[in-house]
Each structure stands twice: as structure tokens, then as C-alpha cells.
Design a protein around this motif. Sequence first.
Motif, PDB file in Angstrom:
ATOM      1  N   ALA A   1       0.823  -1.210   0.000  1.00  0.00           N
ATOM      2  CA  ALA A   1       0.000   0.000   0.000  1.00  0.00           C
ATOM      3  C   ALA A   1       0.862   1.266   0.000  1.00  0.00           C
ATOM      4  CB  ALA A   1      -0.938   0.000   1.210  1.00  0.00           C
ATOM      5  N   LEU A   2       1.962   1.252   0.752  1.00  0.00           N
ATOM      6  CA  LEU A   2       2.822   2.430   0.857  1.00  0.00           C
ATOM      7  C   LEU A   2       3.740   2.630  -0.341  1.00  0.00           C
ATOM      8  CD1 LEU A   2       3.969   2.178   4.587  1.00  0.00           C
ATOM      9  CD2 LEU A   2       2.465   3.915   3.592  1.00  0.00           C
ATOM     10  N   ARG A   3       4.294   1.516  -0.869  1.00  0.00           N
ATOM     11  CA  ARG A   3       5.360   1.627  -1.857  1.00  0.00           C
ATOM     12  C   ARG A   3       5.077   0.939  -3.187  1.00  0.00           C
ATOM     13  NH1 ARG A   3      10.101   3.854  -0.115  1.00  0.00           N
ATOM     14  NH2 ARG A   3      10.290   4.141   2.128  1.00  0.00           N
ATOM     15  N   GLY A   4       4.023   0.145  -3.256  1.00  0.00           N
ATOM     16  CA  GLY A   4       3.708  -0.542  -4.500  1.00  0.00           C
ATOM     17  C   GLY A   4       4.582  -1.756  -4.775  1.00  0.00           C
ATOM     18  N   ILE A   5       5.249  -2.259  -3.736  1.00  0.00           N
ATOM     19  CA  ILE A   5       6.070  -3.470  -3.860  1.00  0.00           C
ATOM     20  C   ILE A   5       5.757  -4.386  -2.683  1.00  0.00           C
ATOM     21  CG2 ILE A   5       7.963  -2.470  -5.192  1.00  0.00           C
ATOM     22  CD1 ILE A   5       9.494  -2.062  -2.585  1.00  0.00           C
ATOM     23  N   GLY A   6       5.978  -5.665  -2.837  1.00  0.00           N
ATOM     24  CA  GLY A   6       5.640  -6.616  -1.783  1.00  0.00           C
ATOM     25  C   GLY A   6       6.564  -6.594  -0.593  1.00  0.00           C
ATOM     26  N   SER A   7       7.846  -6.366  -0.821  1.00  0.00           N
ATOM     27  CA  SER A   7       8.832  -6.367   0.261  1.00  0.00           C
ATOM     28  C   SER A   7       9.927  -5.374  -0.060  1.00  0.00           C
ATOM     29  CB  SER A   7       9.445  -7.766   0.426  1.00  0.00           C
ATOM     30  OG  SER A   7      10.583  -7.708   1.266  1.00  0.00           O
ATOM     31  N   LEU A   8      10.053  -4.357   0.772  1.00  0.00           N
ATOM     32  CA  LEU A   8      11.113  -3.374   0.574  1.00  0.00           C
ATOM     33  C   LEU A   8      12.480  -4.016   0.732  1.00  0.00           C
ATOM     34  CD1 LEU A   8      12.203  -0.547   0.158  1.00  0.00           C
ATOM     35  CD2 LEU A   8      11.914  -0.154   2.592  1.00  0.00           C
ATOM     36  N   ALA A   9      12.647  -4.860   1.751  1.00  0.00           N
ATOM     37  CA  ALA A   9      13.951  -5.490   1.989  1.00  0.00           C
ATOM     38  C   ALA A   9      14.370  -6.336   0.795  1.00  0.00           C
ATOM     39  CB  ALA A   9      13.909  -6.346   3.253  1.00  0.00           C
ATOM     40  N   GLU A  10      13.478  -7.161   0.274  1.00  0.00           N
ATOM     41  CA  GLU A  10      13.807  -8.010  -0.870  1.00  0.00           C
ATOM     42  C   GLU A  10      14.067  -7.179  -2.115  1.00  0.00           C
ATOM     43  OE1 GLU A  10      10.871 -11.087  -1.415  1.00  0.00           O
ATOM     44  OE2 GLU A  10      11.136 -11.810   0.641  1.00  0.00           O
ATOM     45  N   ALA A  11      13.221  -6.183  -2.385  1.00  0.00           N
ATOM     46  CA  ALA A  11      13.406  -5.357  -3.578  1.00  0.00           C
ATOM     47  C   ALA A  11      14.726  -4.592  -3.519  1.00  0.00           C
ATOM     48  CB  ALA A  11      12.233  -4.399  -3.750  1.00  0.00           C
ATOM     49  N   ALA A  12      15.075  -4.055  -2.348  1.00  0.00           N
ATOM     50  CA  ALA A  12      16.334  -3.314  -2.204  1.00  0.00           C
ATOM     51  C   ALA A  12      17.527  -4.240  -2.427  1.00  0.00           C
ATOM     52  CB  ALA A  12      16.415  -2.651  -0.834  1.00  0.00           C
ATOM     53  N   ALA A  13      17.484  -5.431  -1.831  1.00  0.00           N
ATOM     54  CA  ALA A  13      18.589  -6.388  -2.000  1.00  0.00           C
ATOM     55  C   ALA A  13      18.717  -6.810  -3.459  1.00  0.00           C
ATOM     56  CB  ALA A  13      18.375  -7.607  -1.103  1.00  0.00           C
ATOM     57  N   LEU A  14      17.598  -7.108  -4.096  1.00  0.00           N
ATOM     58  CA  LEU A  14      17.631  -7.533  -5.501  1.00  0.00           C
ATOM     59  C   LEU A  14      18.099  -6.403  -6.421  1.00  0.00           C
ATOM     60  CD1 LEU A  14      14.367  -9.639  -5.561  1.00  0.00           C
ATOM     61  CD2 LEU A  14      16.679 -10.500  -6.017  1.00  0.00           C
ATOM     62  N   ALA A  15      17.623  -5.185  -6.183  1.00  0.00           N
ATOM     63  CA  ALA A  15      18.035  -4.056  -7.021  1.00  0.00           C
ATOM     64  C   ALA A  15      19.532  -3.816  -6.908  1.00  0.00           C
ATOM     65  CB  ALA A  15      17.264  -2.793  -6.629  1.00  0.00           C
ATOM     66  N   ALA A  16      20.064  -3.892  -5.696  1.00  0.00           N
ATOM     67  CA  ALA A  16      21.494  -3.644  -5.494  1.00  0.00           C
ATOM     68  C   ALA A  16      22.355  -4.763  -6.060  1.00  0.00           C
ATOM     69  CB  ALA A  16      21.796  -3.456  -4.005  1.00  0.00           C
ATOM     70  N   SER A  17      21.811  -5.966  -6.155  1.00  0.00           N
ATOM     71  CA  SER A  17      22.596  -7.085  -6.691  1.00  0.00           C
ATOM     72  C   SER A  17      22.446  -7.227  -8.199  1.00  0.00           C
ATOM     73  CB  SER A  17      22.231  -8.394  -5.980  1.00  0.00           C
ATOM     74  OG  SER A  17      20.897  -8.750  -6.237  1.00  0.00           O
ATOM     75  N   GLY A  18      21.626  -6.404  -8.828  1.00  0.00           N
ATOM     76  CA  GLY A  18      21.518  -6.377 -10.274  1.00  0.00           C
ATOM     77  C   GLY A  18      20.399  -7.240 -10.821  1.00  0.00           C
ATOM     78  N   PRO A  19      20.165  -7.118 -12.123  1.00  0.00           N
ATOM     79  CA  PRO A  19      19.044  -7.822 -12.741  1.00  0.00           C
ATOM     80  C   PRO A  19      19.160  -9.338 -12.685  1.00  0.00           C
ATOM     81  CG  PRO A  19      20.379  -6.728 -14.401  1.00  0.00           C
ATOM     82  CD  PRO A  19      20.901  -6.295 -13.071  1.00  0.00           C
ATOM     83  N   GLU A  20      20.351  -9.850 -12.517  1.00  0.00           N
ATOM     84  CA  GLU A  20      20.539 -11.302 -12.425  1.00  0.00           C
ATOM     85  C   GLU A  20      20.700 -11.773 -10.983  1.00  0.00           C
ATOM     86  OE1 GLU A  20      20.147 -13.226 -15.102  1.00  0.00           O
ATOM     87  OE2 GLU A  20      19.740 -11.365 -16.173  1.00  0.00           O
ATOM     88  N   GLY A  21      20.599 -10.861 -10.030  1.00  0.00           N
ATOM     89  CA  GLY A  21      20.727 -11.216  -8.626  1.00  0.00           C
ATOM     90  C   GLY A  21      19.617 -12.157  -8.186  1.00  0.00           C
ATOM     91  N   ARG A  22      19.912 -12.957  -7.194  1.00  0.00           N
ATOM     92  CA  ARG A  22      18.953 -13.929  -6.664  1.00  0.00           C
ATOM     93  C   ARG A  22      18.886 -13.804  -5.145  1.00  0.00           C
ATOM     94  NH1 ARG A  22      17.508 -14.183 -11.154  1.00  0.00           N
ATOM     95  NH2 ARG A  22      17.833 -15.838 -12.644  1.00  0.00           N
TER      96      ARG A  22
END
Length: 169
Positions: free
Chosen positions: A124-145
Motif C-alpha cells: 500500500a505504501l510503496r507498490g512493492i511486496g517487500s522493501l527489503a527483498e526489492a532493495a537487495a535484488l536491485a542492489a545485486s543487479g538484474p541477475e541477482g537472486r
Amino acid sequence: MGADEAVTPAIIQARVPGSAPPPPLLHGPARTPARAAPRALVAGIGFRHATAADEILGLVAEGLRQADLPGAHIAALATAADRAGDPAIRAAAEALGVPLVAIGVEALREAGRRVVTRSVRIEALRGIGSLAEAAALAASGPEGRLVLPRIASAGATCALAASGDALSS
């Protein structure tokens, strides 16, 4: 870094430098211990305003333990750009001796397509399911897991993502 120094974190849209193709997803009941730490292991952090640095640090340590990487070193902490100036997250990054990566809204939303957990509040606040997961994935790149999906304490969430080959010790 002294308490009087201002930090202006960079807003990134790409992976942590030095990263390469990611290791497979390592969570769930069939998880096997990792043999070596990934080259670029990023801790994505979401947190409430009153959260202390010690709580964030404890959650990162617990995340590493749950991912069977208790001795691994984090390459960076990542959070939303609008939270990266908070003293608690800055102090946590400083205590770990790692950069704090501020993730812009568009990069969070792009990475948010790959999250595996959902928080109704954060959606509701950010339009994403998990800020922690999205931040980690974004910082690790498009192929990050994700190495570890979101875990939570009273005031923070942490997820671990990796890209790159395993380090040889």
C-alpha cells in the motif's frame, strides 16, 4: 565517519560492482549449506523510523545465520533512497564497514517484480511486496537472486541477495 558528517547516498539502478552471474536460490526446507560466500552479498533493509542500528545489525546477523552463511561478509546494505539518510541505517552500514546503497523508486519497483514475500502495508505504501527483498535484488543487479527472503524483527526487515561467483578462501 563522524556524527557531524553529512552523507548523501547515491541512488543506484545497477548491481554492486564486482558481481557476476548469481548462485541458485538457497532457501526453504530443502536448503543446503553454502560452501562459500557469494562475491557480492547484499542485505536489503526495511525499517521503521524508531528502529535502532543494533536491531538492524542483529537482523543482518540472524539473516546470515539462517542462510547458512554465518561467517560471510556483506558487501553492502541497501534500502530505499528516502530512508538512506536515517541515522540508524547509516550507523549500521558504518559498523559493518560497508557502503549504504540508496535505491530509487523506479529500481525498487523493477526489482519488486521478483520479490517472493508480500506485506500488505508495504504494498500500500510503496507498490512493492517487500522493501527489503526489492532493495537487495536491485542492489545485486538484474541477475541477482535471493539467498534469504525477508525476515523480520520488531522494527526492521532484512533480505539477502547475491550475484557473482563464490569467493575462494
